[in-house]
Design a protein around this motif. Structure first.
Motif, PDB file in Angstrom:
ATOM      1  N   THR A   1       0.282  -8.262   0.786  1.00 57.43           N
ATOM      2  CA  THR A   1       1.100  -7.374  -0.034  1.00 57.43           C
ATOM      3  C   THR A   1       1.474  -7.934  -1.414  1.00 57.43           C
ATOM      4  O   THR A   1       1.445  -7.182  -2.378  1.00 57.43           O
TER       5      THR A   1
ATOM      6  N   HIS B   1      -4.885  22.753  -9.176  1.00 54.17           N
ATOM      7  CA  HIS B   1      -6.167  22.465  -9.828  1.00 54.17           C
ATOM      8  C   HIS B   1      -7.229  23.099  -8.961  1.00 54.17           C
ATOM      9  O   HIS B   1      -7.113  23.093  -7.725  1.00 54.17           O
TER      10      HIS B   1
ATOM     11  N   HIS C   1       1.289   2.458   1.346  1.00 59.31           N
ATOM     12  CA  HIS C   1       2.600   2.768   0.781  1.00 59.31           C
ATOM     13  C   HIS C   1       3.458   1.525   0.676  1.00 59.31           C
ATOM     14  O   HIS C   1       4.221   1.384  -0.268  1.00 59.31           O
TER      15      HIS C   1
ATOM     16  N   MET D   1      -7.175   9.306  -0.272  1.00 63.24           N
ATOM     17  CA  MET D   1      -6.670  10.564  -0.814  1.00 63.24           C
ATOM     18  C   MET D   1      -7.776  11.608  -0.988  1.00 63.24           C
ATOM     19  O   MET D   1      -7.485  12.777  -1.195  1.00 63.24           O
ATOM     20  N   ARG D   2      -9.014  11.210  -0.915  1.00 61.20           N
ATOM     21  CA  ARG D   2     -10.071  12.098  -1.376  1.00 61.20           C
ATOM     22  C   ARG D   2     -10.756  12.862  -0.261  1.00 61.20           C
ATOM     23  O   ARG D   2     -11.161  13.992  -0.456  1.00 61.20           O
TER      24      ARG D   2
ATOM     25  N   THR E   1      -0.258   3.865  -8.158  1.00 67.10           N
ATOM     26  CA  THR E   1      -1.651   4.241  -8.409  1.00 67.10           C
ATOM     27  C   THR E   1      -1.741   5.498  -9.265  1.00 67.10           C
ATOM     28  O   THR E   1      -0.973   6.428  -9.088  1.00 67.10           O
TER      29      THR E   1
ATOM     30  N   GLU F   1       7.677   4.788  -5.271  1.00 65.97           N
ATOM     31  CA  GLU F   1       7.254   3.478  -5.766  1.00 65.97           C
ATOM     32  C   GLU F   1       5.760   3.404  -6.028  1.00 65.97           C
ATOM     33  O   GLU F   1       5.290   2.423  -6.587  1.00 65.97           O
ATOM     34  N   ILE F   2       5.038   4.430  -5.610  1.00 68.08           N
ATOM     35  CA  ILE F   2       3.566   4.351  -5.724  1.00 68.08           C
ATOM     36  C   ILE F   2       3.153   4.240  -7.181  1.00 68.08           C
ATOM     37  O   ILE F   2       3.658   4.961  -8.041  1.00 68.08           O
TER      38      ILE F   2
ATOM     39  N   GLN G   1       2.337  -1.237  -0.032  1.00 70.83           N
ATOM     40  CA  GLN G   1       1.762  -2.000  -1.147  1.00 70.83           C
ATOM     41  C   GLN G   1       1.710  -1.179  -2.417  1.00 70.83           C
ATOM     42  O   GLN G   1       0.825  -1.384  -3.243  1.00 70.83           O
ATOM     43  N   VAL G   2       2.611  -0.231  -2.568  1.00 71.41           N
ATOM     44  CA  VAL G   2       2.705   0.655  -3.730  1.00 71.41           C
ATOM     45  C   VAL G   2       1.367   1.291  -4.103  1.00 71.41           C
ATOM     46  O   VAL G   2       1.059   1.484  -5.267  1.00 71.41           O
ATOM     47  N   ARG G   3       0.574   1.607  -3.094  1.00 70.22           N
ATOM     48  CA  ARG G   3      -0.690   2.308  -3.340  1.00 70.22           C
ATOM     49  C   ARG G   3      -0.620   3.682  -2.688  1.00 70.22           C
ATOM     50  O   ARG G   3       0.340   4.013  -2.018  1.00 70.22           O
ATOM     51  N   LEU G   4      -1.675   4.444  -2.877  1.00 68.77           N
ATOM     52  CA  LEU G   4      -1.725   5.773  -2.273  1.00 68.77           C
ATOM     53  C   LEU G   4      -2.501   5.775  -0.964  1.00 68.77           C
ATOM     54  O   LEU G   4      -2.253   6.604  -0.102  1.00 68.77           O
TER      55      LEU G   4
ATOM     56  N   PHE H   1      -8.660  21.462  -5.905  1.00 67.34           N
ATOM     57  CA  PHE H   1      -7.830  21.209  -4.731  1.00 67.34           C
ATOM     58  C   PHE H   1      -7.687  22.418  -3.815  1.00 67.34           C
ATOM     59  O   PHE H   1      -6.917  22.389  -2.882  1.00 67.34           O
TER      60      PHE H   1
ATOM     61  N   LEU I   1       0.187   1.067   5.237  1.00 69.25           N
ATOM     62  CA  LEU I   1      -0.030  -0.194   4.536  1.00 69.25           C
ATOM     63  C   LEU I   1      -0.110   0.053   3.033  1.00 69.25           C
ATOM     64  O   LEU I   1       0.465  -0.691   2.238  1.00 69.25           O
TER      65      LEU I   1
ATOM     66  N   PHE J   1      -0.497  -6.774  -4.537  1.00 73.74           N
ATOM     67  CA  PHE J   1      -0.319  -5.478  -5.178  1.00 73.74           C
ATOM     68  C   PHE J   1       0.933  -5.465  -6.038  1.00 73.74           C
ATOM     69  O   PHE J   1       0.953  -4.839  -7.086  1.00 73.74           O
ATOM     70  N   TYR J   2       1.968  -6.164  -5.594  1.00 70.73           N
ATOM     71  CA  TYR J   2       3.175  -6.233  -6.421  1.00 70.73           C
ATOM     72  C   TYR J   2       2.886  -6.982  -7.713  1.00 70.73           C
ATOM     73  O   TYR J   2       3.310  -6.558  -8.780  1.00 70.73           O
TER      74      TYR J   2
END
Lengths: 153, 418, 402
Positions: free
Chosen positions: C162, B324, B51, B59-60, A33, A30-31, B53-56, B327, B49, C165-166
């Protein structure tokens, strides 16, 4: 309050439904970003980005006829076109063309005004520069596009 | 030296035997363990949190942002130490210290295993309730000393919230303590270790004892502990969208990180208490229902299995890293991390370690369920308003808590226990 | 009360040198009289903004508090003032068009629609039907985008992090359609005076229909998280109540007015563009509280989808640009034209002196007018309600300050 509402309230169903939703969304599929420098965003064909002056592919001559319509159409008056009349052909020829990107709001009015489709706003969206002067593009930059600085070890 | 080593086979906590050396070692291990847990929790909270909220999430910094909390900690440590000009300097300095000390002191009585506690106080529960409620003092001091409006409002909210919810919490705790008397000899206890042993004797977690009253008491505690640690949906004292950051608005750098550390340590502490009182502490699940050597052997593989699972997840992450050049280091790092996890897994298979790690593993596993719930609530619920919070505390939680307490106290008198 | 008026006027008095302005901070540093000291005061003056996480930009609200109870508020605006109306006097009619996108920057298409229609009315021309339909589709998509952004930020203000973001994820799909259609995502400059500049791209209809199908379950998801959630209901029901009469007196429009039970929607009352061709309902509330405004906006999202689906199947063929003179010189006169923007009535008052540039442009921004009702709505409530009410009015500071 009906019996149904009461059960919902006592059994915390309203809260549990929300919890179930957020739980489901943990699925990595679902991500949404994008990891920008690696994943390049695909901008639309009509995207209004960096300006470009078109040149004739064969003769490498500019398509600009120095008519000044773009400069007149621009709400921010950020385009300056200078020209001189060629005594041989008696036609106006472009000498300089400056475009101040730092003031541009990418409205596309200059693009609409151009009678020869010479000036266009391209899909290039990475316009960062190290200086304010770097945002003022001259004719060569506009024709070839900004040349990235090459760094070497 | 021999005496020092002999302790390993002792059946008592270092505090009881007066073994000063081992007590110091335990304290250091707990302090280190909590700090590592807070770092891990920081990363997990941001990741889980994100994930939800459909975020990653991060990551860096390091593979999948694994080094992010360390980078953040370093950043906080080297930040300029700012103290507002009109602040009360002494109190401003003391507030985070008090909050941290109280949050960590609670861990003295928490039993990670039958002998894995710094000490076994015979008033363990009272000690825990008393010390953890001192934390509010630090928060009020922080709010007052900042000499600013938002912290003051946050501190006032925090104090009234903590005081109200402590009552409901106390009611729930008393009903759990009353349940320890439901044995043949009828002797109750306030010692944390003996409370777990009482659950062992009664062959049942207090969560299911006198169902649903044990569960209700646990439920009240579970809500009150969220309010007690100022977490969503009860995070009014630091309500970001109202009071900017509440009582720690004026704090930055290292002092702020102390508040952060204390908040997470307090979360771990109250979760540990809930686990001890209702979820059988270090006992493995179904310890009586699925008894026997075979089942014991089966459950003893869980710690190693968990680490092998993490090893596989990390390995999968390594394989799926983008191909890459940028990475390369991240890939190697994640691979190394996977190997470390796998190594720990192998280590946990060595028989003496395998036997000794059991208690701690199950305790930590139960606590981590609570920690996940904390993140989950934060990702789902809106925030209560101040008066609604008080209403919930005084008009719902305390009456229900008292009712549960009355039933739990009265039922044995009529020989009606289930 | 005398104290109250003093501090109220102090901020507006531009002639007083800054050193002489008597503000709360000055009073505290050097109390003029003994009884005015801070410790004796039972009012707490809290300065909320312009840098505060939930004043939606740069709104500054000075709250007078008794404990947590709000005794009064004072809104201070202008931190984002760019002089859009003055700029209009120095630009030709065509040139001013991109500037209106920058007022309500989350509903740029609606702003452009209002301006283009106002100038068209002044020039006495009309956009061809195909352009009208495209305008309706884009404006309704923009209404959805605006409401989604509102929902996300409003929920964030109340503490649910939340939904933000949706909603942003789903709003992205709308912005993608905008980008494909006109080349910009936010400040679109999609319409020109007399019609549209851009013909629909290939697959526009399919994209829009696909979006409608995609977004319906998503709206239900927002509702799962909020509509029945007891915390959300408690936080919003009975908060920031404004009666229908008061709402009309304040000149409040849009969903805020409709939530109070007044059935007033310019799309029905004075149909513009192609709105008279479509069937849709005007959702209204009863209590005029924050919860009703939430419900009304959610219902409006569904109604917008209805309009879009009707419009996209019936886009007529034909030109997209009407007969517009190359140099626009409207006759001497003045015009007021208003449309139903996502936030309420967005009106343009344009005075022409017969030249190529407008003599005066005045914008009636819905956010600015709705913001006036803030004090009425939050007096007597708690600090947390101020945040909720600022969120529910749905202000965009770019439009308030212009």
């Amino acid at each position: 309050m009906t019996f149904k509402e009461l059960t919902r309230k006592v059994l915390l169903l309203d809260l549990l439904q929300g919890l179930a939703l957020t739980f489901r969304y943990q699925n990595p599929k679902e991500i949404y970003t994008e990891q920008y420098p690696l994943q390049r965003p695909r901008v639309a064909e009509r995207y209004r980005g960096a300006p470009r002056l078109g040149v004739n592919a064969e003769t490498n001559e500019t398509l600009c006829i120095a008519c000044d319509l773009c400069a007149l159409a621009c709400p921010e008056h950020l385009i300056v076109v200078t020209s001189e009349r060629n005594p041989n052909t008696r036609r106006k020829e472009l000498t300089t063309f400056t475009y101040d990107l730092s003031r541009c709001m990418f409205c596309g009015l200059c693009e609409d005004a151009c009678p020869t489709d010479c000036l266009e706003l391209t899909q290039d969206f990475e316009l960062a520069s190290y200086s304010r002067e770097g945002m003022i593009w001259d004719r060569t930059t506009l024709e070839r596009g900004p040349q990235p600085t090459k760094y070497e070890r | 030296m021999q005496q020092f080593l002999n302790y390993l086979n002792s059946t008592q906590t270092p505090g009881e035997t007066g073994n000063f050396a081992w007590a110091t070692i335990y304290i250091l291990i707990i302090f280190g363990g909590i700090s590592v847990a807070v770092i891990a929790m920081n990363w997990l909270e941001r990741k889980v949190l994100a994930h939800m909220q459909v975020r990653l999430g991060p990551m860096r910094v390091g593979p999948h942002g694994l080094l992010q909390p360390i980078a953040d900690a370093l950043k906080l440590l080297i930040k300029e130490d700012i103290m507002p000009a009109e602040a009360d300097r002494l109190m401003f300095w003391m507030a985070p210290v008090i909050v941290v000390i109280t949050a960590f002191t609670v861990f003295i009585v928490i039993p990670f295993g039958p002998t894995h506690a710094v000490t076994d106080m015979n008033i363990g529960v009272l000690f825990m309730l008393g010390v953890s409620s001192l934390g509010v003092l630090g928060i009020i001091m922080a709010g007052w000393a900042s000499n600013s409006h938002y912290p003051l409002l946050g501190a006032l909210r925090s104090s009234s919230q903590m005081v109200s919810y402590e009552i409901a919490m106390g009611m729930a705790v008393i009903s759990a303590i009353l349940m320890t008397t439901l044995t043949a000899d009828g002797a109750g206890t306030l010692s944390m270790i003996q409370i777990v042993q009482a659950q062992d004797k009664q062959q049942m977690w207090f969560l299911f004892r006198m169902f649903p009253f044990g569960f209700l008491a646990f439920f009240i505690f579970a809500i009150a502990m969220v309010a007690e640690t100022n977490r969503a949906p009860f995070d009014l004292p630091e309500a970001e969208s109202e009071l900017v950051a509440g009582f720690h608005t004026e704090y930055s750098g290292f002092r702020w990180s102390l508040f952060f550390l204390a908040e997470y340590a307090a979360m771990l502490a109250v979760s540990s208490i809930a686990v001890t009182l209702w979820m059988g502490g270090w006992m493995r699940p179904f310890s009586h229902w699925l008894a026997g050597d075979t089942w014991d052997a089966f459950f003893s593989f869980f710690p190693a299995a968990t680490f092998f699972l993490l090893f596989v997840v990390a390995l999968a992450g390594t394989v799926r890293m983008p191909k890459h050049a940028a990475f390369k280091i991240q890939k190697a790092g994640l691979g190394a991390f996977a190997l470390v996890l796998g190594g720990i897994g192998v280590l946990l298979l060595i028989p003496p370690v395998k036997d000794r790690i059991q208690d701690i593993y199950w305790f930590v596993a139960k606590v981590s369920v609570f920690m996940y719930a904390y993140i989950w609530y934060r990702g789902t619920f809106p925030r209560y308003r101040f008066d609604q919070l008080m209403k919930l505390g005084w008009k719902v939680m305390i009456p229900v808590g008292i009712a549960v307490l009355i039933v739990v106290a009265a039922a044995p008198a009529f020989n009606f226990v289930w | 009360m005398a104290d109250d008026t003093k501090s109220r006027t102090a901020h507006l008095d531009l002639d007083t040198p800054e050193s002489q302005i008597e503000t709360y901070m000055h009073r505290r540093a050097a109390p003029a009289r003994e009884e005015e000291t801070y410790l004796d005061a039972n009012e707490l003056v809290l300065n909320m903004g312009p840098q505060h996480p939930s004043t939606h930009g740069v709104l500054r609200v000075i709250l007078k508090l008794d404990g947590e109870k709000v005794l009064g508020t004072e809104c201070i605006i202008g931190y984002l003032h760019r002089g859009v109306e003055k700029i209009a006097e120095n630009r030709t009619y065509t040139m001013f068009n991109p500037y209106v996108d920058r007022m309500d920057y989350v509903a740029a298409v609606s702003n452009g629609l209002g301006y283009c229609e106002a100038v068209e009315k002044l020039l006495n021309i009309e956009a061809p039907p195909r352009a009208q339909y495209i305008r309706v589709i884009l404006a309704e998509l923009n209404r959805l985008a605006s409401h989604m952004l509102w929902l996300g930020t409003h929920a964030l203000d109340i503490g649910a992090i939340t939904p933000l973001f949706y909603t942003f994820r789903d709003r992205e799909e709308i912005l993608k359609i905008f980008e494909k259609y006109c080349g910009a995502r936010l400040t679109t400059h999609a319409f020109r005076i007399g019609g549209c500049q851009y013909e629909t791209y290939e697959g526009f209809e399919q994209d829009v229909i696909k979006f409608c199908k995609f977004v319906r379950p998503k709206i239900d998801e927002y509702e799962t998280l909020l509509t029945t959630n007891r915390i959300w209901v408690e936080r919003t029901r009975g908060v920031g109540v404004i009666s229908a009469a008061d709402a009309i007196d304040f000149g409040v429009t849009g969903p805020v007015l409709r939530a109070s039970g007044v059935k007033w929607d310019l799309r029905k009352a004075q149909p513009y563009a192609a709105y008279k061709n479509f069937e849709f309902d005007i959702p209204i509330g009863q209590n005029g509280d924050t919860y009703d405004r939430y419900i009304v906006r959610i219902a409006e999202m569904h109604q917008s989808l209805r309009i879009i689906e009707q419009a996209v199947g019936a886009i007529p063929e034909g030109p997209i640009m009407g007969k517009v003179p190359k140099v626009m010189k409207p006759p001497v006169g003045e015009i007021y034209h208003s449309i139903e923007a996502p936030k309420g009535e967005l009106g343009y008052f344009i005075v022409s002196d017969g030249s190529t540039q407008p003599y005066r442009v005045r914008v009636r921004p819905p956010s600015f007018v709705n913001l006036q009702a803030l004090d009425k709505m939050v007096r007597g409530a708690l600090v947390a309600d101020v945040v909720a009410v600022i969120g529910t009015i749905d202000i965009v500071l770019g439009e308030v300050d212009r």
